[in-house]
Enzyme design. Structure first.
Site, short mmCIF file in Angstrom:
data_model
loop_
_atom_site.label_atom_id
_atom_site.label_comp_id
_atom_site.label_asym_id
_atom_site.label_seq_id
_atom_site.Cartn_x
_atom_site.Cartn_y
_atom_site.Cartn_z
N LYS A 55 -3.19 22.80 -29.51
CA LYS A 55 -1.92 22.06 -29.48
C LYS A 55 -0.73 22.97 -29.79
CE LYS A 55 1.25 19.13 -29.56
NZ LYS A 55 1.52 17.74 -29.70
N CYS A 91 8.94 18.76 -31.73
CA CYS A 91 7.65 19.41 -31.51
C CYS A 91 7.82 20.88 -31.17
CB CYS A 91 6.92 18.73 -30.37
SG CYS A 91 6.93 16.94 -30.55
N1 SAJ Z 1 13.86 22.36 -22.53
C1 SAJ Z 1 14.61 23.39 -21.98
N2 SAJ Z 1 14.25 23.87 -20.75
C2 SAJ Z 1 13.16 23.38 -20.08
C3 SAJ Z 1 12.39 22.35 -20.67
C4 SAJ Z 1 12.77 21.86 -21.90
O1 SAJ Z 1 15.59 23.86 -22.56
O2 SAJ Z 1 12.90 23.84 -18.98
C5 SAJ Z 1 14.26 21.83 -23.85
C6 SAJ Z 1 14.62 20.33 -23.80
O3 SAJ Z 1 15.96 20.15 -23.41
C7 SAJ Z 1 14.37 19.93 -25.23
C8 SAJ Z 1 13.19 20.82 -25.66
O4 SAJ Z 1 13.13 21.87 -24.72
O5 SAJ Z 1 15.49 20.20 -26.04
C9 SAJ Z 1 11.85 20.11 -25.71
O6 SAJ Z 1 11.69 19.25 -24.60
P1 SAJ Z 1 10.33 19.17 -23.77
O7 SAJ Z 1 10.49 18.20 -22.67
O8 SAJ Z 1 9.89 20.53 -23.39
O9 SAJ Z 1 9.25 18.69 -24.86
P2 SAJ Z 1 9.09 17.49 -25.90
O10 SAJ Z 1 9.44 18.02 -27.24
O11 SAJ Z 1 9.73 16.23 -25.47
O12 SAJ Z 1 7.47 17.26 -25.80
C10 SAJ Z 1 6.60 18.36 -25.97
C11 SAJ Z 1 5.56 18.35 -24.84
N3 SAJ Z 1 4.80 19.58 -24.84
C12 SAJ Z 1 4.63 20.34 -23.72
O13 SAJ Z 1 5.11 20.03 -22.66
C13 SAJ Z 1 3.78 21.55 -23.85
C14 SAJ Z 1 4.63 17.14 -25.01
O14 SAJ Z 1 3.58 17.16 -24.04
C15 SAJ Z 1 4.03 17.16 -26.42
O15 SAJ Z 1 3.15 16.04 -26.64
C16 SAJ Z 1 5.17 17.07 -27.41
O16 SAJ Z 1 5.99 18.25 -27.24
C17 SAJ Z 1 4.58 17.00 -28.81
O17 SAJ Z 1 4.51 15.88 -29.35
O18 SAJ Z 1 4.12 18.01 -29.32
#
Ligand code: SAJ
Length: 433
Positions: A212, A266
């Site tokens: 994870k 996360c």
């Molecule tokens: N972000 C970027 N650029 C991107 C993608 C995301 O800057 O290309 C930023 C987003 O704006 C945000 C942050 O990253 O601020 C996190 O967003 P996210 O959509 O990447 O992730 P979370 O935090 O909503 O959910 C993640 C997910 N993990 C992965 O995709 C590996 C989810 O599957 C997990 O279950 C979750 O963390 C968790 O609970 O750990």
């Protein structure tokens, strides 16, 4: 292996949907939470968090009598612990919620029960949880001392669902099942097969914990790469979104998108759990965290520079007469969650700069929480477009894409999330890969 009653400890963003999905499969579910208000809300068939369709599932589960919420644990056949695992000021993981949850269920445990840790945890947390329970219940045996013969089965099965898509991903995603022994894994897999349509892949507890953390660290490192590219491209006068789009045409390149920083509960937290266990070894993971954490400060500097340029071009104006419009406050596109949001952090800091006014547009919330309402002026998209001298684009909400390109043309725009600089993004194709 039959599970008559399932208990979920912690009824937040993961625990409540999980409890509701078990209940929707006609299992008797006891949800436990220390928050009396949340418990009362759920028992009325309502929800205290925002997640599409969850209200309907919880309402049905409660009215049909399959789900009830309580503040004190009651006996069950399986216990799933889904409590927060934040970090402390020094980035060390804080296991206090796991400790109190495991100590709270210990008195009601009986021979044959299964305890699963779902919370994202540093390596070794499942063993630690089992040790806390063993200490509280010397009359029962646990896997760390009795292996396959233990009275209680213990496993780590991390949640991996994406906020906004939780109900679908809970059912469809593959599930990593990390038992402390093979029989622990077998029992945990049997439980998840109640509703999981993805594969239940078996490993041990430590690997499941690390798996994870690895998933979220991989995403963090990839975003840090994109964020570093955005700063380099800014210096070199290159559109970073076009650059990434072109590079991603290579069949083995897949770069994520830059933004104003990494938020949420996360991705900005979990990599530190690896760093804290192996500080001298996790160099890339730490650097990625630092790059992403420093992005908001870079954004603020860019805004200040743009204001200076604007004042040079408009010598009749002073900084006090400049209005900044911040577009988006949530931690990522198309959600209403403002917690741990870089956009919100930036907006708050901009308010304390010496500008005339700062207004914010966030189409996903009707009003700001009380503590923010005092400092941030929430306005409509039209109003912000009218009054702002400088548009600071922070979150790529679908309401902004397309519309903003056209409406904002005569204004000074600084785009930190690819709304106008990646014109190929349209609501229909916009997605986070
Ligand atoms: N972000 C970027 N650029 C991107 C993608 C995301 O800057 O290309 C930023 C987003 O704006 C945000 C942050 O990253 O601020 C996190 O967003 P996210 O959509 O990447 O992730 P979370 O935090 O909503 O959910 C993640 C997910 N993990 C992965 O995709 C590996 C989810 O599957 C997990 O279950 C979750 O963390 C968790 O609970 O750990």
């Amino acid at each position: 292996m039959s599970f008559e009653t399932i208990s979920v400890i912690g009824l937040g963003y993961i625990g409540l949907p999980t409890a509701a999905v078990f209940a929707s499969r006609k299992k008797k579910v006891i949800g436990v939470d220390v928050n009396q208000k949340a418990v009362d809300t759920i028992n009325r068939g309502e929800i205290h968090i925002v997640e599409p369709d969850l209200d309907m599932v919880v309402h049905a589960a409660v009215t049909e009598g399959y789900l009830k919420a309580v503040t004190e644990p009651e006996p069950a056949d399986a216990f799933l612990i889904a409590v927060p695992t934040p970090f402390k000021d020094d980035h060390e993981p804080d296991l206090a919620y796991i400790e109190s949850a495991s100590k709270a269920i210990a008195p009601v445990l009986k021979k044959g029960d299964l305890v699963i840790l779902e919370s994202t945890s540093p390596v070794g947390a499942t063993e630690q949880m089992a040790a806390w329970m063993a200490e509280a219940r010397p009359d029962l045996t646990f896997p760390q001392t009795h292996g396959e013969e233990s009275d209680i089965r213990v496993a780590h099965c991390p949640e991996r669902v994406l906020p906004g898509h939780v109900l679908r991903e809970l059912v469809q995603n593959d599930r990593v099942i990390g038992g402390m022994t093979a029989k622990c894994s077998e029992k945990a897999a049997a439980l998840y097969k109640t509703f999981v349509e993805g594969e239940c892949v078996i490993t041990n507890a430590r690997t499941a914990e690390m798996c994870k953390l690895t998933e979220n660290s991989f995403r963090d490192v990839n975003i840090a790469f994109a964020n570093e590219l955005s700063i380099i491209c800014d210096k070199l006068d290159i559109n970073v979104w076009e650059l990434i789009r072109l590079a991603n045409r290579h069949p083995r390149v897949n770069i994520l998108q830059p933004g104003p920083g990494v938020g949420g509960h996360c991705i900005a937290v979990d990599p530190w759990f690896i760093v804290s266990k192996t500080p001298g070894k996790a160099r890339l993971i730490r650097t990625a965290r630092e790059i992403n954490d420093s992005k908001p400060a870079w954004v603020i500097e860019k805004v200040k520079l743009t204001v200076a340029e604007f004042l040079q071009a408009n010598p009749d104006k002073t900084a006090k007469e400049v209005t900044i419009g911040c577009f988006g406050l949530a931690f990522k596109p198309n959600i209403d969650d403002l917690r741990e949001s870089p956009a919100l952090q930036i907006t708050r800091k901009l308010i304390h700069e010496n500008f005339g006014a700062v207004v914010a547009v966030e189409p996903n919330v009707k009003e700001l929480p009380a503590d923010l309402a005092e400092s941030i002026q929430l306005v409509s998209l039209d109003h912000a477009l009218q009054v702002s001298d400088i548009l600071v684009l922070l979150v790529g909400h679908k309401e902004f894409i397309g519309t903003l390109n056209e409406l904002a043309k005569p204004k000074k725009i600084i785009d930190f999330c690819g709304i106008v600089n990646a014109p190929w993004n349209r609501p229909s194709v916009m997605r986070f890969r």
